[in-house]
Design an enzyme around this catalytic site. Structure first.
Site, PDB file in Angstrom:
ATOM      1  CG  HIS A 136      -0.376   0.050   2.540  1.00  0.00           C
ATOM      2  ND1 HIS A 136       0.096   1.221   3.102  1.00  0.00           N
ATOM      3  CD2 HIS A 136      -0.196  -0.920   3.489  1.00  0.00           C
ATOM      4  CE1 HIS A 136       0.543   0.979   4.321  1.00  0.00           C
ATOM      5  NE2 HIS A 136       0.377  -0.316   4.578  1.00  0.00           N
ATOM      6  CB  CYS A 170       1.763  -3.585   4.861  1.00  0.00           C
ATOM      7  SG  CYS A 170       0.118  -4.125   5.357  1.00  0.00           S
TER       8      CYS A 170
END
Length: 447
Positions: free
Chosen positions: A274, A291
């Site tokens: 992201h 992430c």
């Protein structure tokens, strides 16, 4: 998810506009303990690199800037290399353009401040320009984080120049998903490769700096703050309007945990690729909850080429091989899949079932249950045709395969037609190679 620690700094002295307001906010977000031994100045960031490597870096970065004038990282790295070599005018020209194009790029402001003040006095280290140091205590936290980012960016880029070989993971990409992403956690680098076809290795088209989990190592359980390692696939893209601000422009969701992860008892969810909170240009190297985080500019760059089914290979350190090794490994994996298909299509029951590993599992159960099921089904067949299309072959990173050994994930569309059944499905196999022999470790639907 990216970590954000609450806090603010008062009384920050801004000197001649060297630091953007976002820098002050960034100062409160990182613990110095996360980045041990990161005290260095821009002059010595590349001290271990030889002159030839730096010259190649300068030439390649110059080409990048000419092709893509908005490539702020290329301009930043050029500035760092010029600063390292004492060419202050060229360094300042590069950094001026970076901060003009990306006024929220905290690291660029900090390096530029060091450069300007180095004309009048010695700068002890990156961020030692007196501006960030104006805030005692918490100022050190940000300087260490930005030092780590500077080192990761430059060393990660120099590693791309040392790596003239082929990524071992990309044995074959499908025409439907011709792009693959590879994440090297050690060097905080994401590589973008595209399929060329005709039996040729894939071609690198670009690379980007990324931030990964706060804790090093492969992910094992929910909340351990580690980025998982293995072969994954993009599921969908979530727009920024569907997400909290910390995800930036949006997120590519991944299929963690994959079948091997679940088999090993790994837990956790929501491991995505992201963007960055819009208040910041980028995050420090070790700063997420697991992430892979890109600057929004780079995430936007991926939007046009990444889609559902795009492979994402994550490793502590990527494995690289020469072209001949790539051809041999690719041929061996292709032959293994084709041998499995042919034995099944020919209804050669014993030869077909011999392909399944002693440790095999599937959504239908372990090997014994699977073979019983297959024997019953094959007993009803008089003829069958099996076609495999959209084939991809992806080697598992050595660091993540573990005791499973030499693994390849085969993903394809299976078109099955027999005397009593017709069906099409997307399938994946996990193939293991031991002592030159291939076996199927897992078989199930592709995510």
């Amino acid at each position: 998810m990216t970590r954000f620690l609450a806090g603010s700094l008062g009384g920050l002295v801004l000197v001649i506009g060297l630091l953007a307001p976002a820098v002050a906010e960034q100062l409160a977000f990182n613990r110095a303990a996360d980045y041990p031994g990161s005290g260095f100045s821009p002059r010595v960031i590349a001290e271990e690199a030889d002159g030839d490597l730096l010259q190649r870096a300068r030439e390649r970065l110059g080409q990048r800037v000419r092709r893509h004038p908005g490539d702020t990282e290329a301009r930043l790295l050029l500035g760092l290399i010029h600063f390292r070599e004492g060419d202050y005018a060229a360094a300042l020209e590069s950094l001026d353009e970076v901060v003009r194009r990306a006024p929220d790029f905290q690291l660029a402001h900090l390096v530029r401040g060091d450069l300007l003040l180095s004309r009048s006095r010695v700068v002890a280290g990156l961020g030692g320009n007196g501006v960030a140091a104006a805030v005692e205590g918490e100022g050190d936290l940000s300087r260490n984080a930005l030092r780590a980012e500077a080192r990761a960016r430059l060393e990660g880029y120099l590693e791309t120049l040392r790596t003239a070989r082929v990524p071992a993971a990309l044995l074959q990409l499908s025409p439907e998903n011709p792009v693959a992403l590879l994440v090297d956690k050690r060097h905080n680098r994401l590589y973008v490769y595209e399929r060329r076809g005709d039996g040729r290795p894939p071609r690198r088209i670009r690379d980007h700096y990324v931030s990964t989990g706060q804790a090093r190592g492969d992910k094992e359980r929910e909340g351990d703050l580690r980025t998982p390692e293995g072969v994954y696939f993009v599921q969908e893209f979530l727009e920024d309007g569907e997400l909290p601000a910390e995800y930036g422009l949006g997120a590519f969701t991944l299929d963690y945990p994959n079948p091997l992860d679940r088999r090993r008892g790994k837990t956790g969810y929501g491991i995505w690729l992201h963007g960055t909170d819009r208040r910041f240009f980028s995050r420090p190297p070790l700063d997420s909850e697991g992430c892979v985080v890109l600057p929004n500019l780079n995430l936007q760059d991926l939007r046009g080429s990444v889609s559902a089914g795009t492979p994402v290979i994550i490793a502590e350190r990527l494995d690289w091989i020469d072209h001949e090794q790539w051809r041999q490994r690719r041929r061996a994996a292709r032959q293994a899949v084709e041998g499995w298909r042919r034995s099944w299509e020919a209804m050669a029951v014993e030869r077909y079932l011999a392909y399944y590993d002693a440790d095999f599992w599937s959504p239908r159960g372990e090997r014994a249950r699977w073979t019983d099921y297959k024997r019953r089904v094959l007993a009803t067949k008089t003829d069958q045709a099996i076609r495999l299309e959209r084939r991809a072959l992806l080697a598992y990173p050595d660091s993540a395969a573990g005791r499973a050994g030499n693994l390849v994930v085969a993903r394809f569309r299976q078109d099955y037609d027999s005397n009593n059944y017709r069906g099409v499905m997307d399938k994946q196999l996990y193939l293991r190679r031991e002592a030159g022999d291939w076996s199927v470790l897992y078989e199930g639907p592709a995510p």
